[in-house]
Design a protein around this motif. Structure first.
Motif, PDB file in Angstrom:
ATOM      1  N   LYS A  28      23.136  41.938  29.941  1.00  0.00           N
ATOM      2  CA  LYS A  28      24.582  42.162  29.861  1.00  0.00           C
ATOM      3  C   LYS A  28      25.354  41.258  30.829  1.00  0.00           C
ATOM      4  CE  LYS A  28      24.766  45.006  26.475  1.00  0.00           C
ATOM      5  NZ  LYS A  28      25.536  46.146  26.040  1.00  0.00           N
ATOM      6  N   PRO A  55      29.222  46.886  32.049  1.00  0.00           N
ATOM      7  CA  PRO A  55      28.204  46.182  31.253  1.00  0.00           C
ATOM      8  C   PRO A  55      27.892  46.894  29.947  1.00  0.00           C
ATOM      9  CG  PRO A  55      27.441  46.562  33.502  1.00  0.00           C
ATOM     10  CD  PRO A  55      28.782  47.195  33.397  1.00  0.00           C
ATOM     11  N   ARG A 104      29.857  45.996  26.861  1.00  0.00           N
ATOM     12  CA  ARG A 104      29.772  44.652  26.272  1.00  0.00           C
ATOM     13  C   ARG A 104      28.823  44.659  25.069  1.00  0.00           C
ATOM     14  NH1 ARG A 104      28.235  42.550  32.153  1.00  0.00           N
ATOM     15  NH2 ARG A 104      30.149  43.271  33.181  1.00  0.00           N
ATOM     16  N   ASN A 123      25.789  43.232  22.671  1.00  0.00           N
ATOM     17  CA  ASN A 123      24.610  42.442  23.026  1.00  0.00           C
ATOM     18  C   ASN A 123      24.678  41.111  22.281  1.00  0.00           C
ATOM     19  OD1 ASN A 123      23.446  42.717  20.454  1.00  0.00           O
ATOM     20  ND2 ASN A 123      22.607  44.716  21.026  1.00  0.00           N
TER      21      ASN A 123
END
Ligand SMILES: Nc1ncnc2c1ncn2[C@@H]1O[C@H](COP(=O)(O)OP(=O)(O)OP(=O)(O)O)[C@@H](O)[C@H]1O
Length: 775
Positions: A531, A608, A611, A613
């Motif tokens: 991430k 993170p 977000r 992938n």
């Protein structure tokens, strides 16, 4: 900025308003004054849950029916009759006991927002409800089973609804428009006999069985994209009816629902021929790439006779390898350069040490040299400092690096050398240089700036390379994604360099250039994860979109926090300022630019876990490219921001107006085509925008009314972006359609359009064109 640049700039301002919700969300006052009526309370319940932009001025201290944005009340101001809040960045789930409590509601228009979750059942069943526009959101769950019997328009298209079409739709005797396309609706279509129904669109779902006879009068476009559906107007049920690929599951970003739905449609609409062509084209590029790499490797080197002697000259700039280069190489080990499998370089360490050399740069891991061994052989040597692992571990790690390196978008090392004092890595030299050089160093070398297509291609390449690296294992991240580590081939394919180096090194204090790419949680290099790579990739995307580097020299090096800068610019509604001026010179890329901006912003979110992938990022950018041929005007087909296929709308308008509508779709060559249409004596509907928030659904039926009212009349639809040219204030409701006689006299206006300057200007254009083309 030239005219074109200005126009595009203004378009972008309109486009990116949809993004503002990312940063403009404002808490809504939850306190409710006691004198607020129950409708006001219900609306505040809605606004208290759904995140919204500051455009919404709803406040308990102001009477609901006087000035609440988007709210219309009945004459005696006792009840809310309409809510119009399309495309204002509403984000979240609608709570029950909010809008569903409005007992006088006739119109609910919340389309083109970012609403998700299931639709509370109390909303579609409000008995007074006539017009329900919820398209272009991300609602999911079953279609509402209980519906107001008064519904005239039901538009739930471009969402993620599933389940069957509720049979109760049959009871909607007033229904004129039913749009359920682009959802995940399954099962058979019930036998609908709706007397008032004019527009029906069930396309691009998972419907099966045969089209009921009662519906076979609708055109093919009402049903396409349901691979299991057959019968007139589709193919005969006995034949294979899968003319379109089924939808790939929708990707859910926290924000860009529009992006998802839009592209899901585009993919679904790709014909098998196009898919095959793309596949063949893609494979050809891949094969070509592999060939290039193989040929490069096959070029054997002649041994350097009497070449540059080790230790002769400077280590800076052009010359030979620096004095101390290879000083750590012991005599007995001179030939112990370890070559990776498949590489056919034919030099040894001694040759390398004697080669003519040039320092390319000093990075976090050491100094990088370009070494010219002979006319045919140039390599890059990375002299690693602060390697913390022993020989065995280094060798084992190199095996992993070799594996990771087997991807067209990863630059693998070709050889390595390890001794106690010296650790070297050898790479192919990439003469086209780094992405950094292409973006920021063009003027020095007379290189032309990267165009948009190349930037998207490069982004996709990097995303694929990074997704591949991540696929090797949960612990396998790059850790140092930045534009100097993206090297380009002559064909502008991206190759990620420095793969697998982070785990070998004593973590150096991050160099200032690298800091700009670091995720907040991974400033310390030891904490890099998949991430945090995604974050760095997001910064790279922003770098490509803005043309701004992450380091500025202002008397001293100054780190630029690109994500912060971009968000602040968007927040201040100077969005167009975000984009690289080089890009603004080009036509028809603004929508893609905004979509890439959305992807980038999703990658650089603080948390993170929010977000995407890299596989998801690859898919999003890939969809952008696949849709490319559909969204560019040259393809002859267009989608607007609400996902409507302009061709489809045109067909509807054309059909409903008795075949007398001529639609001019794009800005390119519109003058000529307008003249031709006038000459043909057709009714003209000119849409001067490639896309964005054109309420086609509203306009198409309205064409018909006007066609009846003014036979042989010219209609002109002027879009918000054209409006923006003349007006600084953006009014989402103003999508004016003017009706002109062919001599340029205005006879009516359809929606909005209370901008006298614009009316005057358009009337002049029409009059001028009319004189040019006698009818
Ligand atoms: N194989 C290559 N071909 C051509 N140029 C290269 C190659 N490898 C690296 N470079 C260029 O050499 C320069 C120095 O690279 P180096 O990797 O040492 O530093 P960096 O990328 O600036 O920082 P870091 O060490 O943190 O990655 C960079 O401009 C890089 O783009």
């Amino acid at each position: 900025m030239n005219e074109n640049g200005k126009k595009i700039t203004m378009k972008l301002q309109v486009f990116v308003r949809a993004l503002i919700f990312l940063s403009l969300v404002m808490p809504f006052p939850s306190s409710v004054l006691s004198d607020l009526n129950s409708d006001g309370q219900a609306l505040l319940n809605f606004a208290g849950t759904v995140v919204h932009t500051r455009k919404l001025n709803w406040n308990a201290s102001i009477p609901v029916c006087t000035s609440w944005v988007g709210i219309t009340c009945n004459l005696n101001k006792t009840g809310v009759t309409a809510i119009h809040l399309p495309g204002i960045g509403l984000f979240g789930s609608i709570p029950s006991n909010s809008i569903g409590k409005l007992r006088a509601l006739r119109v609910l228009s919340l389309h083109s927002n970012f609403l998700y979750g299931s639709l509370p059942s109390d909303i579609p069943s409000i008995p007074s409800l006539e017009f329900l526009y919820l398209h272009q959101n991300n609602f999911s769950g079953k279609l509402p089973a209980s519906l107001s019997p008064n519904l005239i328009v039901l538009d739930l298209s471009f969402n993620s609804f599933s389940g069957n079409i509720p049979p109760k739709i049959q009871n909607l005797t007033r229904l004129t428009t039913l749009r359920l396309q682009n959802n995940f609706i399954s099962g058979a279509i019930p036998n609908l006999n709706l007397p008032a129904l004019k527009l029906l669109n069930l396309s691009f779902n998972n419907l099966n069985g045969s089209v009921p006879y009662s519906l076979d009068k609708y055109s093919n476009s009402s049903f396409v994209g349901n691979p299991q559906l057959c019968g007139a107007p589709l193919n005969n049920c006995s034949k294979n009816t899968s003319t379109y690929p089924s939808a790939s599951p929708a990707f859910l970003l926290p924000s860009p629902t529009i992006l998802k739905n839009h592209h899901a449609t585009l993919i679904k609409k790709l014909s098998p021929g196009t898919i095959v062509a793309v596949a063949i084209g893609g494979s050809a590029v891949l094969v070509l790439l592999v060939l290039v790499v193989v040929i490069c490797c096959l070029k054997r080197t002649n041994k350097v006779g009497g070449g540059m002697l080790k230790g002769k000259a400077s280590g800076d700039g052009k010359g030979e390898m620096p004095k101390d280069f290879g000083s750590g190489v012991q005599e007995a080990e001179k030939n112990k350069l370890f070559f990776f499998e498949g590489c056919h370089y034919n030099f040894d360490l001694e040759d390398l040490l004697r080669a003519s050399a040039e320092v390319l740069g000093k990075g976090s891991f050491g100094t990088t040299y370009k070494a010219v061994l002979d006319e045919e052989t140039t390599v890059v040597v990375k002299r690693l400092r602060e390697v913390v692992v022993g020989k065995r571990e280094f060798e084992q790690h190199m095996e992993v690096v070799e594996r990771v390196g087997k991807h067209p978008n990863v630059l693998p090392p070709r050889a390595y050398y390890f001794s106690t004092e010296e650790k070297l890595l050898v790479y192919n030299y990439m003469p086209a240089g780094s992405l950094f050089a292409h973006l920021h160093g063009n003027s020095d070398i007379g290189r032309s700036p990267l165009d948009w297509d190349s930037r998207v291609k490069i982004s996709l390449g990097i995303a694929k390379g990074l997704a591949h690296i991540h696929s090797v294992g949960a612990k396998c991240s790059h850790g140092n994604i930045k534009s100097t580590n993206i090297l380009l081939t002559q064909e502008l394919e991206a190759c990620i360099s420095d793969v697998g180096l982070s785990p070998l090194m004593n973590f150096p204090p991050a160099m200032s250039r690298a800091i700009g790419y670091r995720a907040p949680e991974a400033i310390d290099m030891r904490k890099t994860t998949h991430k945090s790579d995604v974050y760095s990739f997001g910064v790279l995307l922003l770098e490509m979109l803005t043309g701004k580097a992450t380091l500025e020299y202002l008397g001293h090096d100054c780190v630029v926090d690109l994500p912060r800068w971009v968000k602040s610019v968007v927040r201040e509604e100077w969005t167009a300022e975000v984009f690289d001026l080089e890009l603004l010179k080009h036509h028809h890329i603004e929508e893609e630019m905004v979509q890439v901006l959305q992807i980038a912003l999703a990658c650089v979110t603080k948390l993170p876990e929010t977000r995407p992938n890299m596989d998801e990022v690859v898919r999003m950018i890939g969809e952008l490219r696949q849709s490319d041929t559909k969204t560019r005007p040259s393809s002859g087909s267009e989608f607007d921001c609400t996902g409507y296929n302009v061709d489809e709308v045109h067909q509807e308008g054309h059909h409903l107006a008795g075949g007398n509508v001529h639609l001019i779709k794009t800005m390119d060559g519109w003058e000529e085509r307008l003249s031709e249409a006038i000459k043909d004596g057709k009714i003209v509907v000119a849409n001067f925008s490639a896309s964005w928030c054109r309420p086609c659904l509203v306009i198409a039926p309205a064409y018909c009314e006007l066609a009846d009212k003014y036979p042989s009349t010219l209609f002109l639809t002027v879009d918000v972006d054209v409006l923006a040219e003349l007006s600084t204030s953006w009014d989402i409701k103003a999508t004016p359609t003017f009706v002109f006689l062919k001599d340029g006299r205005q006879v009516d206006k359809l929606i909005g359009g209370n901008k006298p300057e614009l009316q005057k200007k358009t009337a002049a254009v029409v009059a001028q064109l009319a004189t040019k083309s006698p009818s």
